[in-house]
Design an enzyme around this catalytic site. Structure first.
Site, PDB file in Angstrom:
ATOM      1  N   GLU A  12     -42.791  11.866  69.199  1.00  0.00           N
ATOM      2  CA  GLU A  12     -43.291  12.443  67.948  1.00  0.00           C
ATOM      3  C   GLU A  12     -42.135  12.768  67.000  1.00  0.00           C
ATOM      4  O   GLU A  12     -42.256  12.606  65.791  1.00  0.00           O
ATOM      5  CB  GLU A  12     -44.131  13.693  68.241  1.00  0.00           C
ATOM      6  CG  GLU A  12     -45.484  13.333  68.854  1.00  0.00           C
ATOM      7  CD  GLU A  12     -46.332  14.544  69.166  1.00  0.00           C
ATOM      8  OE1 GLU A  12     -45.796  15.517  69.730  1.00  0.00           O
ATOM      9  OE2 GLU A  12     -47.527  14.532  68.835  1.00  0.00           O
ATOM     10  N   GLU A  68     -49.789  12.267  76.468  1.00  0.00           N
ATOM     11  CA  GLU A  68     -50.468  13.576  76.544  1.00  0.00           C
ATOM     12  C   GLU A  68     -51.885  13.498  77.095  1.00  0.00           C
ATOM     13  O   GLU A  68     -52.347  14.392  77.797  1.00  0.00           O
ATOM     14  CB  GLU A  68     -50.509  14.234  75.158  1.00  0.00           C
ATOM     15  CG  GLU A  68     -49.190  14.839  74.718  1.00  0.00           C
ATOM     16  CD  GLU A  68     -48.278  13.854  74.005  1.00  0.00           C
ATOM     17  OE1 GLU A  68     -48.472  12.627  74.161  1.00  0.00           O
ATOM     18  OE2 GLU A  68     -47.367  14.309  73.301  1.00  0.00           O
TER      19      GLU A  68
END
Lengths: 716, 402
Positions: A115, A137
């Protein structure tokens, strides 16, 4: 000293080298502070021409702080949301710097790590095995809430981004380059930062180099926004496709899908806020806690050797003997050879042994077809396997695994006649799934060198191996077996001896409960489908047909004859009678062991055997879906708790990981023991009491639950 | 009328700027509406299986609002599977049309309990997204003499002699009244905060109001429809209103209704429904009216509609305690007061859409809660609600406390 080093070169490029205390850069409070102060400095820096983010660690950034996340409760959602929004504002500041920012990816950039990369204008990655890129995730019941969903969707478009978001697909640098998830790769670590700087210098004068695509005027999401007919078509089918995989049991992929689609409908900053709200909603859920506990913490515990005896030196198996070249033996030979271990595959005839070896040849051919291997690799692997019918060829093996029929006399005979072939200090393993190890070990001259090594079928695909210690198994023997399992790249759990050990015993309860329900008069298809509804890969009725009703009945008979079980103790006489009737009276031994099982099988698929309904089905019987689902789930959970209580399970982690990886415990439970933690121990006891009152004493919660509750503990 | 249509409750969301930087942009229309229905349900512990139908206005029923959004809102609110839902579109009157239709369903005796309201996320589905003949069919425009409604509003001002200062002054008063009402909690009974899926508040109160508005600030705004007028629309409308020399454009973003997101819901039912569910009526719908006037001028319908509603109820203007006219444009409200010969003192006492915003399909039903609350606060009995409507239509509803 700051966790981020800050160096400005003569070209005006600042290299920020992340070097936090500890072994990795982790996105915790310290990281947040370091990022904020670095941003402030960069924003004020005069003569700045570019920024490179690099790591001084083996990994780039390891991602979020799961220790903190797993403890975040429902009452802390607001604080978590605010924290998330604050840290995302920093990422936004980073991408709004007036100069190009480049991520120099030297190692794994997963989750939060990637990210950060997505917030940079460019990514340069080292093309090495160590570099793995992705947003995993979802596998922990979470969504990439640090801008991952929004930025990847903007970068790749909905259709291309979804597999990375919904499946948590991880990729290497070269693939990331072709997917457009990084901008350049280098072959050596020395080239990494220089290449990153070169990208900045090459783009001097390119005003857009410092502006993220989504912040550029006229930006359109690749593939189109929600109004594009093609995207609309993807959206209209996406929910159903997801449901097919998750059966509505996993909130994370649902949240991810909705967030990715919202990204196509609203502006960038609003999408980021939606993403934060969605992650905040997932963090306190039982599913996320279960998945983080099992797939992150307990997985590392198991793989880290928590169940391996301490103080025993690590060993390497060099030559493994496999006795019995049937389905299991040939698989064991295969995975051993694939790990570079010399294998002697022995059966009663050379022909049978060769057939077992040919199994590996077949698998290699498939791999070659898919481009995952070549002829040289095939030859090398096959060259490691010697097929034989002679005991003498087993001489010098440091590990022999017996994988013959489940017959104690046969196994004992082989043990005593063949264990002499073992090298000095060698270990004897039995791949039994139904016979007690301590009893089998009695046939051995060295019972301390005897151990159970229980593989799952198909061996080449199933990631778990259950190691069973007998009464006399030594620590050295256990360590040897443990090391071997890791050597063949499988996950070892360690349990103590018991009928059916941990996995078969636990698995069997659910199948028997399903049989019991059919015997009581419930429709078998309904039972089967409700098994799928709780997240089992396949319904219990279908599974039982696949693994064979006949073998279940015969194993029961053997255990009765050996005095291992008593008919009086049978918790489900209805189920036992039904199976006996099916197998003995109607030759319904299962899909592969008779004229079909619960189902009839044909090329057209399977349909319920009509006679079964005639014999047992009572349409007037009313049992709720909820009860049926809980009966299936609780059967396995209760048995797992009993295994823990009786010391068959040595650790909770082994129970959870073993149940998920070996016998299909649904991922959302975090394993059959973790399930109880988030269900609530008192709630669990109460529900067990309800089920016991309605369906039988076997549903009483094992005493260990009340003990834990009284001690104010959960199962850890 | 065979049965009384009682108002058992009226709620709305707060309103916020209908652009991407508005507080409600992140909320899907289907969630905005569902949140409100859930709130309504919770206030009364409502057995939703008793509800026959939900009628909601929505003026841009495409995309996120397309395909009978009302039914989807009902499902999304987890209401009983038996509850139906329909979306309707009578332009800006949609929300009040929903109320009137619900009242007619009850009055006819054919249904017992209906929710009426509206939803409009103008930030997600911008005005005009649904296209349409009125402004999209050249032959039709040539035949009927279409002009954008803002030009109609300007011409009303010109015909009635309202200057730029007059309409700005009206707008300033709307801002003052709305800010005063909000800040003193006059809206609190009916405004249900919009929450996210975690229960965190996204928007608690109306945030479109600009309490620091001044005449000077309003005066500095550019007239919105000058350019469009000069393109030819002024000529089109002057063909009909040939007493005017020219169109003087007086409306600006400051004295026109604001573009906002919002939703509304009114619980309307029979006496039996109230008894069965243990609900106490707060008011009843006395009469409804809808009609059309000159489609080119477009915005002159409310006064005639109000008169029609009075006539149907057998009432006089003096029987009405408070008046509520949707402030599509300042001149619309001013024309309305002139038509009915009523004072600004009793009209839009808590401001209107100039200050609060006009979420097209939802506004009409929002007026019900605003008026009901105010009648209760002031201890008064009867209110008239009116809106101007595309195509020259006007709509009115008389409500009274019981």
């Amino acid at each position: 000293m700051s966790a981020f080093k800050y160096d400005k070169d003569s070209d005006g490029i600042v290299t920020v080298t992340m070097d936090m205390a500890g072994s990795a850069n982790v996105m915790n409070a310290e990281y947040g502070e370091a990022m904020r102060s670095t941003l402030e400095r960069l924003e004020a820096e005069e003569g700045l021409t570019g920024v490179v983010f690099a790591s001084a660690k083996k990994t780039f950034v390891a991602g979020g702080d799961l220790n903190g996340l797993v403890k975040t409760g429902a009452d802390e959602i607001e604080a978590f949301y605010n924290f998330l929004e604050t840290s995302k504002k920093d990422m936004r500041r980073l991408e709004k710097l007036p100069v190009p920012v480049v991520a120099a990816i030297n190692g794994a950039a997963l989750g939060g790590g990637y990210e950060l990369c997505l917030s940079c204008n460019y990514c340069v990655a080292l093309d090495s095995k160590a570099v793995i890129i992705g947003l995993p995730e979802v596998g922990l019941g979470l969504l990439p809430g640090g801008g991952g969903v929004v930025r990847l969707t903007n970068l790749l478009g909905l259709q291309k981004a979804l597999p990375y978001l919904l499946e948590g697909k991880k990729i290497k640098a070269a693939k990331a380059l072709s997917e457009g998830m990084v901008d350049a790769t280098v072959n050596s670590i020395e080239e990494l930062v220089p290449r990153a700087k070169a990208l900045i210098l090459e783009n001097k004068g390119n005003a857009n180099a410092a502006v993220q695509p989504w912040d550029q005027k006229g930006f359109k999401i690749p593939g189109g926004n929600a109004n594009s007919p093609k995207v609309a078509q993807v959206i209209s089918g996406a929910a159903a496709m997801l449901t097919k995989n998750t059966r509505g049991l996993l909130p994370a992929p649902e949240a991810i899908l909705d967030c990715a689609i919202e990204t196509l409908r609203v502006d960038f900053d609003t999408a980021l806020r939606i993403e934060s709200r969605k992650l905040a909603s997932l963090v306190p859920t039982a599913v996320a806690k279960n998945m983080i506990t099992a797939f992150f913490f307990q997985m590392s515990q198991v793989n880290g050797g928590a169940s391996r005896p301490h103080g025993v030196e690590r060993s390497k198996t060099t030559k493994v003997g496999v006795i019995g070249a049937g389905m299991m033996g040939q698989g064991i030979a295969n995975v051993s050879a694939m790990a570079g271990i010399e294998v002697v595959l022995k059966d009663v005839s050379l022909e049978a042994a060769e057939k077992g070896k040919a199994y590996t040849a077949g698998l290699m051919d498939k791999a070659i077809k898919r481009g995952r291997a070549d002829e040289a690799k095939k030859e090398a692997v096959l060259g490691l396997i010697k097929a034989t019918d002679k005991d003498a060829d087993l001489a010098g093996c440091d590990l022999i695994i017996e994988a013959v029929f489940e017959n104690m006399a046969l196994k004992n005979k082989i043990t005593s006649s063949t264990e002499g072939q073992l090298a000095e200090g060698g270990v004897w393993g039995s791949n039994t799934s139904t016979l007690p190890i301590s009893q089998l070990a009695e046939a051995s001259a060295n019972p301390e060198k005897f151990i159970g090594i229980h593989f799952f079928s198909p061996v080449d695909k199933m990631p778990l191996v259950e190691i069973i210690c007998g009464d006399k198994t030594s620590d050295e023997t256990l360590a040897k077996a443990f090391d071997y399992v890791q050597q063949i790249r499988k996950v070892p759990i360690v349990v103590n001896d018991s009928l059916g050990f941990f996995t078969s015993r636990t698995f069997g309860q659910q199948l028997m409960e399903a049989a019991q329900m059919v015997a009581e008069g419930l429709h078998p298809v309904r039972v089967d489908n409700l098994g799928k509804a709780i997240g089992m890969p396949v319904g219990p009725i279908t599974v039982n047909d696949e693994v064979s009703l006949r073998l279940s009945v015969e194993a029961g008979e053997t255990q009765l004859a050996e005095g291992l079980i008593s008919a009086d103790d049978d918790p489900r006489p209805g189920a036992s009678a039904l199976l006996t009737t099916l197998v003995k009276e109607y030759n319904r031994g299962g899909r592969h062991h008779g004229d079909g099982g619960y189902y009839d099988y044909s090329d057209g698929g399977k349909t319920i055997w009509p006679k079964l309904l005639e014999l047992y089905y009572k349409p007037e019987l009313e049992v709720s879906d909820e009860d049926i689902k809980d009966r299936l789930l609780f059967s396995s959970v209760i048995e797992s708790l009993k295994c823990l209580q009786e010391g068959v399970l040595r650790t909770v982690a082994d129970g959870n990981i073993g149940s998920i990886m070996g016998i299909g415990a649904p991922a959302w439970t975090g394993g059959y023991i973790q399930f109880v933690n988030t269900y609530g121990l008192q709630n669990f006891i109460d529900r067990c009491d309800e089920l016991a009152a309605k369906y039988g004493e076997r549903y009483k919660a094992p005493a260990i639950v009340a003990e834990k509750l009284a001690a104010g503990e959960t199962f850890q | 009328m065979t049965n009384h249509a009682y108002i058992y409750d009226a709620v709305r969301t707060p309103r916020s700027k209908g652009k991407k930087d508005g507080a409600l942009h992140e909320v899907k229309p289907v969630d905005l509406g569902a949140g409100l229905l859930k709130g309504l349900q919770a206030r009364h512990d409502l057995d939703t299986s008793y509800v026959d139908d939900v009628v909601m206005g929505c003026c841009s029923p495409v995309g996120d609002q397309g395909g009978d959004i009302t039914k989807m809102i009902v499902q999304n609110a987890d209401w009983d599977e038996s509850v139906a839902g329909v979306q309707l579109d009578r332009f800006c009157a949609s929300g009040l049309e929903a109320v009137n239709m619900a009242a007619q369903k009850i009055a006819s005796g054919w249904e017992e309990l209906v929710v009426a309201g509206g939803v409009e996320s103008m930030s997600r589905v911008p005005m005009g997204s649904a296209g349409g003949v009125m402004s999209g069919d050249a032959a039709f425009q040539l035949k009927t003499g279409f002009v954008p409604q803002g030009i109609g509003a300007d011409v009303i001002a010109n015909l009635d002699g309202y200057s730029r200062e007059d309409v700005d002054a009206y707008a300033l008063e709307s801002q003052k009244r709305a800010a005063h009402a909000r800040d003193n909690g006059y809206f609190d009974q009916s405004v249900l905060p919009v929450k996210d899926l975690n229960g965190l508040t996204i928007l608690e109160k109306d945030d479109f109001i600009k309490p620091h508005t001044t005449m000077e600030g309003l005066g500095n705004l550019k007239a919105s429809f000058e350019m469009m007028g000069s393109m030819g629309f002024d000529d089109v409308i002057l063909r009909k209103y040939n007493a005017l020399e020219k169109v003087t454009h007086v409306h600006t973003p400051g004295n026109s209704s604001g573009i906002v997101d919002g939703a509304s819901a009114v619980l309307i039912g029979s006496e039996k429904a109230g008894k069965d569910l243990g609900l106490t009526p707060r008011g009843r719908i006395v009469s409804t009216a809808v009609l059309s006037t000159c489609p080119t001028l477009m915005l002159a319908g409310p006064g005639p509609a109000a008169k029609k509603a009075l006539a149907k109820a057998g009432l006089k203007a003096s029987d009405i305690d408070l008046w509520e006219i949707n402030e599509a444009f300042a001149s619309v409200a001013m024309r309305y007061m002139k038509d009915l010969d009523i004072s600004h003192e009793v009209t839009n006492v808590n401001g209107g859409a100039i200050a609060l915003g006009h979420p097209l399909g939802a506004t009409g039903a929002m007026l019900v809660s605003t008026m009901l609350d105010e009648l209760e606060r002031r201890g008064l009995k009867r209110a008239m609600l009116s809106l101007c409507v595309g195509g020259g239509m006007g709509i009115s509803t008389i409500i009274e406390r019981v």
